[in-house]
Design an enzyme around this catalytic site. Structure first.
Site, short mmCIF file in Angstrom:
data_model
loop_
_atom_site.label_atom_id
_atom_site.label_comp_id
_atom_site.label_asym_id
_atom_site.label_seq_id
_atom_site.Cartn_x
_atom_site.Cartn_y
_atom_site.Cartn_z
N ASN A 43 53.92 37.23 -24.60
CA ASN A 43 53.39 38.36 -23.85
C ASN A 43 54.48 38.92 -22.93
O ASN A 43 55.33 38.19 -22.41
CB ASN A 43 52.12 38.00 -23.08
CG ASN A 43 52.27 36.86 -22.09
OD1 ASN A 43 52.93 35.86 -22.37
ND2 ASN A 43 51.66 37.01 -20.93
N CYS A 54 50.75 41.88 -25.93
CA CYS A 54 50.28 40.51 -26.19
C CYS A 54 51.28 39.77 -27.08
O CYS A 54 52.03 40.38 -27.85
CB CYS A 54 48.92 40.55 -26.89
SG CYS A 54 47.60 41.23 -25.88
N GLU A 56 50.64 37.95 -29.71
CA GLU A 56 50.33 38.15 -31.12
C GLU A 56 50.91 39.47 -31.63
O GLU A 56 51.44 39.54 -32.74
CB GLU A 56 48.80 38.14 -31.35
CG GLU A 56 48.13 36.87 -30.94
CD GLU A 56 47.65 36.86 -29.49
OE1 GLU A 56 46.66 36.16 -29.21
OE2 GLU A 56 48.25 37.54 -28.62
N CYS A 90 44.04 42.15 -30.52
CA CYS A 90 44.91 41.33 -31.38
C CYS A 90 44.16 40.78 -32.58
O CYS A 90 44.75 40.61 -33.65
CB CYS A 90 45.55 40.21 -30.56
SG CYS A 90 46.89 40.84 -29.53
#
Length: 134
Positions: A43, A54, A56, A90
């Site tokens: 992040n 994020c 991901e 995400c």
């Protein structure tokens, strides 16, 4: 099991590099592709909330930049004692590149805490196949 260990290690290593001066909540994510490559992301916060990224999303961006477009498995590692599952945005990002049965492993520093399929985290999702009939 070796693939999961490698994903866990990659998520843990990248989590340390997170830029989280505001929340002080570091997250790391690592993706394995069907070809065996691993991509990771952390992040990255921004003083202008919610402009951050994020973990991901960072891992997915790295995967796509390398020319891959399928997620075989993912590990998301957060801090604290609670499960740190992917946020709603995400989950949808993962859905773009994964199948309903793709494993999503949620980890803490001690190891994998719980594993889900994408379908369990995002049931009845909207994805690329919904647009195939257009």
């Amino acid at each position: 099991m070796a693939k999961l260990d490698a994903l866990f290690s990659a998520a843990k290593a990248i989590q340390e590099k997170a830029y989280a001066p505001y929340s002080r909540f570091k997250v790391g994510a690592a993706i394995a592709t069907p070809s065996g490559q691993i991509f990771s992301g952390c992040n990255v916060e921004n003083a202008a909330y919610p402009v951050g990224t994020c973990a991901e999303a960072g891992a997915i961006a790295a995967m796509v930049a390398a020319g891959e477009n399928r997620i075989a498995a993912i590990v998301v590692m957060g801090e604290g004692e609670h499960l740190v599952t992917p946020c709603g945005g995400c989950r949808q990002r993962i859905r773009e590149f994964a199948q309903p049965q793709t494993p999503i492993h949620v980890a803490g520093p001690e190891g994998i805490r719980k594993s889900f399929t994408l379908d369990e985290l995002l049931p009845f999702s909207f994805g690329p196949d919904n647009l195939a009939d257009r």
